[in-house]
Design a protein around this motif. Sequence first.
Motif, mmCIF file in Angstrom:
data_model
loop_
_atom_site.group_PDB
_atom_site.id
_atom_site.type_symbol
_atom_site.label_atom_id
_atom_site.label_comp_id
_atom_site.label_asym_id
_atom_site.label_seq_id
_atom_site.Cartn_x
_atom_site.Cartn_y
_atom_site.Cartn_z
ATOM 1 N N GLN A 188 79.496 41.377 -14.858
ATOM 2 C CA GLN A 188 78.071 41.696 -14.972
ATOM 3 C C GLN A 188 77.355 40.841 -13.968
ATOM 4 O OE1 GLN A 188 76.914 43.809 -17.226
ATOM 5 N NE2 GLN A 188 79.190 43.993 -17.818
ATOM 6 N N ALA A 189 77.733 39.701 -13.460
ATOM 7 C CA ALA A 189 77.098 39.207 -12.400
ATOM 8 C C ALA A 189 77.114 39.740 -11.362
ATOM 9 C CB ALA A 189 77.406 37.691 -12.182
ATOM 10 N N ARG A 190 78.455 40.266 -11.049
ATOM 11 C CA ARG A 190 78.694 41.046 -9.558
ATOM 12 C C ARG A 190 78.034 42.426 -9.716
ATOM 13 N NH1 ARG A 190 83.895 38.587 -10.786
ATOM 14 N NH2 ARG A 190 84.682 40.548 -11.749
ATOM 15 N N ARG A 191 77.858 43.015 -10.679
ATOM 16 C CA ARG A 191 77.010 44.370 -10.757
ATOM 17 C C ARG A 191 75.377 43.981 -10.515
ATOM 18 N NH1 ARG A 191 78.638 49.831 -10.608
ATOM 19 N NH2 ARG A 191 77.237 50.867 -11.980
ATOM 20 N N ALA A 192 74.989 42.900 -11.122
ATOM 21 C CA ALA A 192 73.780 42.558 -10.781
ATOM 22 C C ALA A 192 73.609 42.506 -9.382
ATOM 23 C CB ALA A 192 73.234 41.206 -11.376
#
Length: 514
Positions: free
Chosen positions: A126-130
């Motif tokens: 999720q952090a990477r997608r953000a």
Amino acid sequence: MTTTTEAAPQAATDPAGVPARPAGLPGEILHWIGGEAVPSADGRVLDVADPVSNTAYATLAAGGAADVDRAVAAARAAFPAWSALGNRERATLLNRIADAVEAREEELAAFESFDTGLPITQARGQARRAAENFRYFADVVVALGEEAFRVGAQQLNYVVRTPVGVAGLITPWNTPFMLESWKLAPAIASGCTLVLKPAEWTPLSASLWPSILADAGLPAGVVNIVHGLGPEAGQALVDHPEVPILSFTGSTATGRHIVRCSADRLKTVSMELGGKSPVVVFADADVEAALDSVVFGVFSLNGERCTAGSRVLVERPLYEEFTRRLAERAERVRVGLPGDPATEVGALVHPVHYRRVLDYVEAGKSEARLVAGGGRPAHLPEGNYLQPTVFADVPREARIFQEEIFGPVVAVAPFDDEQEAIDLANATAYGLAAYVWTSDLKRGHRVAHAVESGMVWINSHNVRDLRTPFGGVKASGLGREGGAHSIDFYTESKIVHVMLGDVHTPRFGADEQH
């Protein structure tokens, strides 16, 4: 504002059985208004608990109308300068924000996992997608063109985009940081300033936005954050007369309420609401690929995802085998502490939601055949845990077939032909996503076109390019965001008509009257 010390990955548990607190965990979470961390005007706070121990770890500023007023005023004050900034300059800041998010991936993942119960490995994604959201919209605004239309030799018509103004963003408790980025990035890329109201159950990762944005050099007041309860802080944002645009992700019931409240002021709204998405599996499908997709699609993110394939419709010749294998896989899914890298399903987000999901499981036991799960894993006596649950032979009128459960629970039903599959797929109020598995691509396209949903995947799990529109039909929402659709939402289009030749206007009233 200084950057919080980077946290090590979350440890599984301390000797007392309580999940280890990530490094840098705040004891209080404040609003962020005009570039300053501030308490609520009336001093009220809420307790925030983790979903493993259900023990409060921090207090949260409980915002109300006065706090929203202050945040909107800060956003309005920042709007002239921010909206006048060139697209390239805004894109540079968006890329800096992406850099800051990526640099703190482990800290973000640890905070998100601790706060939401999401398995740590999925929280990292999720952090990477953000970060990707910010990079993508930086590229979009730099490449953005404006339309022009020549009308013969007589006239030129061209379109000018202008940011709408102060945007109100209301985000949900599932994958909160990523979904916040999904709204923040296009709003500020478009030249809007904004007020964000995060979900009160999961505010921890949102507490990192102030330092991330400030470190990236975003001017004070462009982004403001007001925490608190939906009926108080959220309602004040919805009702505010100087917030002309609202983007909401959450339940259908709340979405309907927001649309009703927005009607008097004719606010522009985008509603990404609930789902009860079908997975249609024909007998000629690649069974291994379909099974992997079904298991991942409904049980990843703890089943707390709007696009989860929570209704699996299987052609009758394959039905018994597929249902049996799905149940076997569900029983083997690793349920455990969110901070354990081996965990595949963690703790559900909050006791209130956990009880709601358990109520659906109990209803399902009287409506259908339970073939896997249905209770707490024996090795996890405390916390909001549920073994992934599979119901078979689910009739279309059953609650577990019709209503969004938002947990690791799947309903399976047979069909006999293509038309029955389409009828069953469309037999709910929702229409967000759908998945079709077949080796016959002609049939795959036919079914995809006939299913009432905003998005369909054929022979694929939920993999979405950021350029594509996201949204649903029926009770799953209004409007589309994603790609250029997000820029359209946060901007107004003005058409300018310029006459290039002689004007030949009918001359009413030019002749002398007798």
